[in-house]
Design a protein around this motif. Structure first.
Motif, PDB file in Angstrom:
ATOM      1  N   SER A   1      -3.330   4.386  -2.715  1.00  0.00           N
ATOM      2  CA  SER A   1      -4.526   5.136  -1.931  1.00  0.00           C
ATOM      3  C   SER A   1      -4.024   6.060  -0.856  1.00  0.00           C
TER       4      SER A   1
ATOM      5  N   THR B   1      -1.543  -1.522  -4.211  1.00  0.00           N
ATOM      6  CA  THR B   1      -2.659  -0.824  -3.713  1.00  0.00           C
ATOM      7  C   THR B   1      -2.016   0.926  -3.655  1.00  0.00           C
TER       8      THR B   1
ATOM      9  N   THR C   1      -3.293   0.695  -9.126  1.00  0.00           N
ATOM     10  CA  THR C   1      -3.758  -0.233  -8.345  1.00  0.00           C
ATOM     11  C   THR C   1      -4.176  -1.408  -9.274  1.00  0.00           C
TER      12      THR C   1
ATOM     13  N   LEU D   1       0.731  -1.135  -0.034  1.00  0.00           N
ATOM     14  CA  LEU D   1      -0.164   0.088   0.122  1.00  0.00           C
ATOM     15  C   LEU D   1       0.986   1.057   0.079  1.00  0.00           C
TER      16      LEU D   1
END
Length: 124
Positions: free
Chosen positions: A123, A121, A91, A11
């Protein structure tokens, strides 16, 4: 038989960086052109980049040009994908695959020996 294992996903916030690795076993990596592909939820798999057997040529999808860099170290049987300036649209699950061709072509239908993938990912 060639086996590929991806790692390095995670992430990250938009604008951040990640480096993915694809480690080969079973056969020498320099027998193959290697490609990175990704698949986002609900979308088809798309080619991201590829690199020729000895790293002399690369190809990138327009969406990642100038942000992603692919490299390889055949002595370590490893291919890398350096991803900078990441965007939410990057992503997806990233896979590496091998093509016995001498030169890379993201549109090749000969890519095989797919790894299990690594999740990226992007974000906030």
């Amino acid at each position: 038989q060639l086996q590929l294992v991806e790692s390095g996903g995670g992430l990250v916030q938009p604008g951040g960086s990640l480096r993915l690795s694809c480690v080969a076993s079973g056969l020498p990596l320099d027998y193959y052109t290697i490609g990175w592909f990704r698949q986002a939820p609900g979308k088809e798999r798309e080619g991201v980049s590829c690199i020729s057997r000895h790293g002399g040529s690369t190809d990138y999808a327009d969406s990642v040009k100038g942000r992603f860099t692919m490299s390889r170290d055949n002595a370590k049987n490893t291919v890398y994908l350096q991803m900078n300036s990441l965007k939410p649209e990057d992503t997806g699950v990233y896979y590496c695959a091998a093509d016995p061709a001498f030169f890379c072509n993201l549109r090749s239908t000969r890519f095989a020996s797919w790894g299990q993938g690594t999740q990226v990912t992007v974000s906030s």
